[in-house]
Design a protein around this motif. Structure first.
Motif: not given
Length: 119
Positions: A66-86, A37-44
Motif C-alpha cells: 500500500p505504501d507504494w501507491y500512497s508514496s506515488r499519490n495513486i489512489t487505490l480503490g480495492l473491492g470496487e467492481t465496475v458496473t457501468a461505463l459511459d 474488484a480484488e480486495r488486495h493490492p496487486y499480488y503474484s
C-alpha cells in the motif's frame, strides 16, 4: 466514492499497477486512480501454490505494498467492481460510487480460451 481524476485505470493487476507507476513518472501532477474488484493490492498469482503448501507467507505475495501507491499519490480503490461505463460522459459507475475521468485504461486482464480440440 465519487471522485474526478485525470487518469482512471480499471484493473489492479500487473498491467494496471505498472501503468499507474509509469503514468506517475510521465505526469507527476495528474491524479491517478486504480479500481480493482480484488480486495488486495496487486499480488503474484503464480506463487499462490507456495502459500497453499505453507512455504510462503500470504503477505509475501504482494508485489506493490500500500505504501507504494500512497508514496506515488495513486489512489487505490480495492473491492470496487465496475458496473457501468459511459465513455461519452467520461464516467464509470462502481458498486459503491461513481468516478469521472479524462483518460481511461482498461487493464482487466484476460481469461484463457482453449480451442475446441477433440481429446
Amino acid at each position: 466514492m465519487g471522485a474526478a481524476v485525470k487518469y482512471l485505470i480499471i484493473g489492479g493487476g500487473a498491467a494496471g499497477a505498472s501503468a499507474a507507476g509509469r503514468i506517475r513518472q510521465l505526469d507527476p501532477q495528474g491524479t491517478v486512480a486504480i479500481l480493482s474488484a480484488e480486495r488486495h493490492p496487486y499480488y503474484s498469482r503464480p506463487r499462490l501454490p507456495e502459500v497453499v503448501r505453507g512455504s510462503l507467507a500470504p503477505e509475501a505475495l504482494t508485489v506493490f505494498k500500500p505504501d507504494w501507491y500512497s508514496s506515488r499519490n495513486i489512489t487505490l480503490g480495492l473491492g470496487e467492481t465496475v458496473t457501468a461505463l459511459d465513455c461519452a460522459a467520461g464516467r464509470v459507475v462502481t458498486d459503491s460510487g461513481e468516478y469521472r475521468y479524462e483518460k481511461l485504461l482498461l487493464a482487466t486482464g484476460a481469461e484463457p480460451c482453449l480451442p475446441p480440440i477433440a481429446g
